[in-house]
Design a protein around this motif. Sequence first.
Motif: not given
Length: 184
Positions: A120-129
């Motif tokens: 979930k963190q990596a998914k959210y982070f990819s969105g913010e990137l």
Amino acid sequence: MREVAAEERSEQGVTPRERLDPYTLAVTHGIDIYAIDELPGEHCSHFAVEHFTSVRQAAWSAALVPIGSARIILENVSHDPRRRRSSIAHELGHFLLEHDFHDVLLTDDGCRQFSSAHEKQAKYFSGELLLPEKAARWAAFRGWTNDLVAEHFDVSIEFAQWRMSGARVYARRALERQEGGVGR
């Protein structure tokens, strides 16, 4: 996570409203990216490559792989380039958020086991990137469609829809408050 992604974007010289290239970001961090179809032979069987690029194409997108103290990313080149960008950003999320590798394992039957919190963190982070919250809100206030957002940020329409859903609600409520409507 939002601050880390913003810092990474800034270090690349990319504003929140500009497109970020995750491949360049990987190079900046010394992470080489290899296409799965480059592996057959010594490192991977032709059967495995065929399986993930043709038979079960949707089963696997990319992986961050430790090699000693180094990291590489393997990507499934049978996917659309926009999905690949998202997959690379997701794997960079694992790296930049310093996720442990003992949480990402392959079982004897080939199934992946991983930390759902880290995913979930990596998914959210990819969105913010790729499409930061600030940029999504900016686009929402301008009435941008998912197609326009996807084109501008070079992400899939599904990715744009995911990132824009909350931003559109935020923009709608803010505009309603300004006009004296709902929310007062």
